[in-house]
Write an enzyme that holds these catalytic residues in place. Structure first.
Site, PDB file in Angstrom:
ATOM      1  N   GLU A  53      21.237   1.625  58.906  1.00  0.00           N
ATOM      2  CA  GLU A  53      22.021   1.341  60.103  1.00  0.00           C
ATOM      3  C   GLU A  53      21.299   0.401  61.060  1.00  0.00           C
ATOM      4  O   GLU A  53      21.925  -0.462  61.689  1.00  0.00           O
ATOM      5  CB  GLU A  53      22.383   2.642  60.826  1.00  0.00           C
ATOM      6  CG  GLU A  53      23.531   3.419  60.209  1.00  0.00           C
ATOM      7  CD  GLU A  53      23.100   4.264  59.020  1.00  0.00           C
ATOM      8  OE1 GLU A  53      23.977   4.828  58.348  1.00  0.00           O
ATOM      9  OE2 GLU A  53      21.874   4.356  58.763  1.00  0.00           O
ATOM     10  N   HIS A 111      26.406  15.447  61.502  1.00  0.00           N
ATOM     11  CA  HIS A 111      27.542  14.601  61.140  1.00  0.00           C
ATOM     12  C   HIS A 111      28.775  14.897  61.990  1.00  0.00           C
ATOM     13  O   HIS A 111      29.879  14.508  61.609  1.00  0.00           O
ATOM     14  CB  HIS A 111      27.932  14.812  59.666  1.00  0.00           C
ATOM     15  CG  HIS A 111      26.985  14.214  58.674  1.00  0.00           C
ATOM     16  ND1 HIS A 111      25.716  14.671  58.500  1.00  0.00           N
ATOM     17  CD2 HIS A 111      27.140  13.190  57.797  1.00  0.00           C
ATOM     18  CE1 HIS A 111      25.115  13.969  57.549  1.00  0.00           C
ATOM     19  NE2 HIS A 111      25.953  13.061  57.117  1.00  0.00           N
TER      20      HIS A 111
END
Length: 729
Positions: free
Chosen positions: A456, A526
């Site tokens: 990322e 998450h």
């Protein structure tokens, strides 16, 4: 008999040392050497003047000089052309100046010629920036560490060690996509070479064959930590072997060797062979910051410093030119004196004597009113679009799955605008990523839907570089919003701050999509709602649609916006059905405009995303006379205070409903703002519904207990009504 068989493995790419000899110097173009010498002398004189001003207390903040390292900057820049681009780290005066000087004098500077107005302007605006003055390149906001002059190919230097490397990869991607043949150089030091964002970007640049040179200035010290203390392999160019990147190791005190390595690297990159690495061994004569040598702080010896000063790059070039009778000692002395005089004249325009002390000329400071200018743009790019709310829509509307509309509107925009590029993990596979949100895009636009490595930091930073380049609009998908913490430097320090930090005039058109996934059983790492984090960080706009119709209009606005925009989605909405347009996917919904989805007199309920529908259901179930407002735009600049205050003035009571954890909540910030702005309108404190302190757990029971659901909404509504003397049965 030995059962173990070993065979040596060969690297897939070359790693070489490059050095010059007398023949190389004899073959060098005299004009190249003259320009090399002149540039280095100008840069040295500039930095010496900056250190003098710092010693007088006139530089607010750090002054990271690169005196001694000029050979790496000038040797590499002279191998470039004006449209090539560079960025660097906190120690980058020399690189910035080298690129700027080469831009205004592409045929080379001449040691015997007077310095032109362009050179004087560069000295003035760069020194002004370092002093924090309004006529600096970033209007005083950047200072020593954030220098940007886009016209010259200076993308912007960076105070986060290694932080600018992914952005340079974005510039390189834009060059490759545009087919210009231009290249990018990203400069960083031995301290940055071990940072994750640098290594992630090396991998991504190699995988995508980007024309990016990773230029490592190995000056042997990260502040005071030696390179041998920091890594078991101090030959830092060896990193190229791991990623299949060709690398050169060069003596950076030999500017011609640097030039020849850079020339070879540029040739390979322009030919489409992908990234390169150049490691130059250099030495900063002074400490990390300020006018004292490193020996004054005890981490290196005076003998070591003396030995490196004896190899000074300016002296080396001057001596080689003298050996060829290209210049004499008097000419070198004259050049140095004229450069010093130029910097003295430059400083004299910025500093004055006042009551026996030196001070900045007061009229040169930026106005305090300039403080917040450019945190975001003014949305003038949306001035002429067609805004249509659902109630005003004259076309056909049908019930459609939310996630299908997500893919449909992106397909429409990509078909009409070939500058849009989508990237993220698995967005090009699995029939539209892990949730189908990019369904069909990779087959329709295979060269613009980029599946990324799990990195990322690298790919969102690369997207930031693409956005700042301005020729393309990146749409990045974070599979889960929690992953923003992995890329926090790029998301917040780089992308979010760039427009303001570099003077407020630039643009960062980037869309970051992510989904809130509470209730899916994916646990603590998450499941977050990132709205509260982004709302309290500068620079970002945030939109959250609760219906497919609104999603189309808000995504169209996000893609047109010149600021970075976080587009929040929710897994509970993906497979739900709601009103969606048929055929017409070209309307817009304003950024900063909330929507009243139910009208009432006794309570104002503020909510967003997947909580809008359960709030409406709970209000109907309990028979409450409530105004329900879908916020839609969540960033500080996007809160629709006109609608909110009008509603609160009518009802006198507020309930904020959100799903996520209390600690990172959006509602906490919003409640504080409401109580500051609307205190006299309120009949009771702002009430809130939110999740627990803990992140959701894997256990279904504990997960449900961790975030707000229908029972919590009902309890919140009852509490808000009881607080105004209207308890519900």
């Amino acid at each position: 008999m030995n059962a173990i068989i070993t065979e040596p493995l060969q690297p897939s790419t070359p790693w070489v040392s490059l050095a010059t000899n007398s023949a190389a110097w004899a073959a060098a173009d005299p004009k190249l050497l003259d320009s090399m010498l002149t540039s280095m002398v100008l840069i040295r004189a500039f930095e010496e003047k900056v250190l003098e001003l710092a010693g007088q207390g006139l530089v607010h903040g750090p002054a990271h000089s690169a005196i001694g390292q000029e050979g790496g900057a000038v040797g590499s820049v002279l191998a470039m052309r004006g449209s090539d681009q560079i960025n660097g780290s906190h120690r980058a005066h020399h690189q910035f100046l080298a690129k700027a000087l080469h831009y205004v004098a592409p045929q080379g500077l001449e040691s015997a010629a007077p310095f032109g107005d362009d050179v004087r302007t560069i000295a003035d605006r760069t020194m002004s920036e370092i002093l924090g003055l309004a006529r600096g390149y970033c209007k005083g906001r950047g200072g020593s560490m954030h220098l940007r002059w886009a016209e010259s190919g200076n993308l912007g230097t960076n105070a986060i060690v290694g932080g600018g490397v992914p952005g340079a990869a974005g510039a390189a991607w834009a060059h490759k996509r545009a087919g210009t043949g231009d290249v990018a150089f990203t400069y960083f030091g031995d301290g940055a070479v071990n940072i994750g964002s640098v290594l992630e970007t090396m991998n991504l640049a190699a995988a995508w064959k980007l024309p990016l040179c990773f230029f490592i200035e190995n000056n042997r010290y990260a502040v005071s930590t030696t390179v041998e203390e920091a890594t078991a392999e101090p030959r830092l160019s060896s990193r190229g072997l791991a990623f299949g990147i060709p690398a050169w190791k060069v003596d950076g005190m030999d500017p011609l060797a640097v030039y020849l390595a850079s020339e070879a690297a540029v040739k390979a990159m322009r030919a489409g062979e992908g990234p390169t690495i150049i490691e130059v061994d250099v030495y900063r004569y002074f400490h990390q910051n300020g006018p004292l040598p490193g020996s004054a702080f005890g981490y290196r010896s005076k003998d070591e410093e003396k030995a490196w000063r004896a190899r000074d790059p300016i002296d080396r070039v001057a001596a080689e030119m003298a050996a060829r009778q290209l210049i004499g000692d008097e000419q070198v002395a004259s050049l140095r004196a004229r450069a010093a005089a130029l910097m003295e004249e430059t400083a004299a325009e910025l500093v004055e004597q006042h009551e026996g002390k030196r001070r900045i000329v007061p009229s040169l400071w930026p106005s305090p009113d300039f403080r917040d200018f450019g945190v975001r743009g003014d949305l003038s790019e949306l001035r002429d679009v067609r805004y249509v709310e659902q109630e005003e829509f004259t076309g056909e509307i049908t019930e459609s799955r939310f996630v299908d509309v997500v893919a449909d509107v992106m397909e429409r925009r990509m078909r009409e605008d070939d500058g849009i590029v989508v990237m993220g993990e698995d967005v090009h596979r699995l029939k539209g990523g892990t949730n189908g949100a990019t369904r069909g895009l990779s087959s329709s636009f295979p060269d613009r839907v980029l599946g990324t490595p799990i990195a990322e930091n690298a790919f969102v930073g690369l997207a930031g570089g693409i956005a700042m380049d301005g020729r393309f609009v990146p749409v990045v998908e974070f599979m889960y919003p929690d992953f923003m913490w992995v890329a926090a430097d790029q998301v917040f320090n780089q992308i979010g701050k760039a427009r303001h930090m570099f003077g407020g005039d630039g643009e960062v058109p980037l869309v970051l999509r992510t989904k809130v996934a509470m209730g899916t059983g994916y646990g603590s790492q998450h499941s977050m709602d990132p709205a509260g984090i982004f709302a309290t960080a500068p620079g970002w706009r945030i939109v959250a649609a609760s219906t497919p119709y609104d999603y189309v209009g808000l995504m169209n606005s996000a893609l047109r916006c010149k600021d970075p925009v976080l587009v929040l989605e929710h897994v509970d909405l993906y497979n739900s059905k709601g009103p969606a347009p048929v055929g017409d996917l070209d309307y817009f919904i304003p950024l900063g405009k909330a929507k009243r989805v139910r009208t009432g007199q006794h309570l104002t309920v503020l909510t967003y995303l997947a909580m809008v529908r359960p709030v409406l259901e709970a209000v109907e179930k309990l028979g409450i006379d409530a105004d329900v407002i879908d916020l839609r735009s969540l960033d500080r600049a996007g809160v629709d205070w006109a609608l909110i205050e009008q509603s609160i003035d009518k009802t006198g009571n507020v309930l904020i409903v959100e799903q996520g954890a209390n600690g990172t909540s959006y509602g906490g910030w919003l409640a504080a703002e409401i109580q500051n702005r609307c205190f006299d309108m309120l009949d009771q404190p702002v009430q809130r519904v939110h999740g627990s302190e803990a992140s959701p757990s894997i256990s279904k029971v504990l997960e449900s207990a961790a975030f707000a659901g229908p029972e919590d909404i009902e309890a919140g509504l009852r509490l808000a009504m009881a607080g105004q003397g209207r308890p519900l049965a």
